[in-house]
Design a protein around this motif. Structure first.
Motif, short mmCIF file in Angstrom:
data_model
loop_
_atom_site.label_atom_id
_atom_site.label_comp_id
_atom_site.label_asym_id
_atom_site.label_seq_id
_atom_site.Cartn_x
_atom_site.Cartn_y
_atom_site.Cartn_z
N ASN A 292 -38.37 18.69 25.47
CA ASN A 292 -37.03 18.23 25.10
C ASN A 292 -37.04 17.20 23.98
N TYR B 184 -38.53 29.01 30.22
CA TYR B 184 -37.95 27.72 30.56
C TYR B 184 -36.61 27.95 31.25
N ASP B 185 -36.16 26.93 31.92
CA ASP B 185 -34.88 26.95 32.61
C ASP B 185 -34.10 25.74 32.12
N THR B 186 -32.81 25.75 32.30
CA THR B 186 -31.99 24.59 31.94
C THR B 186 -31.38 24.02 33.20
N TYR C 53 -28.14 18.34 29.19
CA TYR C 53 -28.97 19.42 29.74
C TYR C 53 -30.43 19.16 29.40
N LEU C 54 -31.28 19.52 30.33
CA LEU C 54 -32.72 19.45 30.11
C LEU C 54 -33.31 20.84 30.17
N LEU C 55 -34.28 21.10 29.31
CA LEU C 55 -35.07 22.32 29.40
C LEU C 55 -36.24 22.03 30.32
#
Length: 103
Positions: A84, A46-48, A96-98
Motif C-alpha cells: 500500500n 490481493y484483497d481489499t 481501503y487497504l490492499l
C-alpha cells in the motif's frame, strides 16, 4: 597386467559416473526445492478491505495473516505496508487497504 589396468579404468569410470549422477540429482532436486520455497513468498493475488473506526494495521493484519499467508504477524504487516506504499503504520477509517494473498 592388462587385467589390472582394465580393472582400474573400470573403477575410475564407475566412480566418475556415480559422481556425475549424484551431481545431476542434487542440481535437479535442489532446484525444485528452492523453486517451491520461492513460490511461498510470491503474492498470488490481493484483497481489499475497508478500514473501520478502531481498526489498526496490527488488528487488520492479525485478522487476515493466517488466512492469506504463512508469514508472522509482523512480516505480514510489513507486506501490507509495502503493497500500500504506506509511510507509517497509521491507517485511517474510511480508506481501503490492499491485503496481499500468498496462499
Amino acid at each position: 597386467m592388462k587385467k589390472t589396468r582394465m580393472n582400474n579404468h573400470l573403477i575410475y569410470l564407475v566412480i566418475a559416473a556415480t559422481f556425475l549422477l549424484l551431481l545431476f540429482f542434487f542440481l535437479i532436486l535442489g532446484g525444485k526445492v528452492s523453486a517451491e520455497a520461492g513460490t511461498m513468498n510470491e503474492m498470488k493475488s490481493y484483497d481489499t478491505v475497508l478500514v473501520k473506526d478502531g481498526d489498526t494495521l496490527s488488528s487488520v493484519a492479525s485478522s487476515y495473516a493466517r488466512e492469506y499467508s504463512h508469514f508472522s504477524l509482523e512480516d505480514y504487516q510489513e507486506a501490507i505496508i509495502s503493497l500500500n506504499n504506506l509511510s507509517s503504520e497509521y491507517i485511517q477509517a474510511g480508506s481501503y487497504l490492499l491485503l496481499p494473498q500468498y496462499r
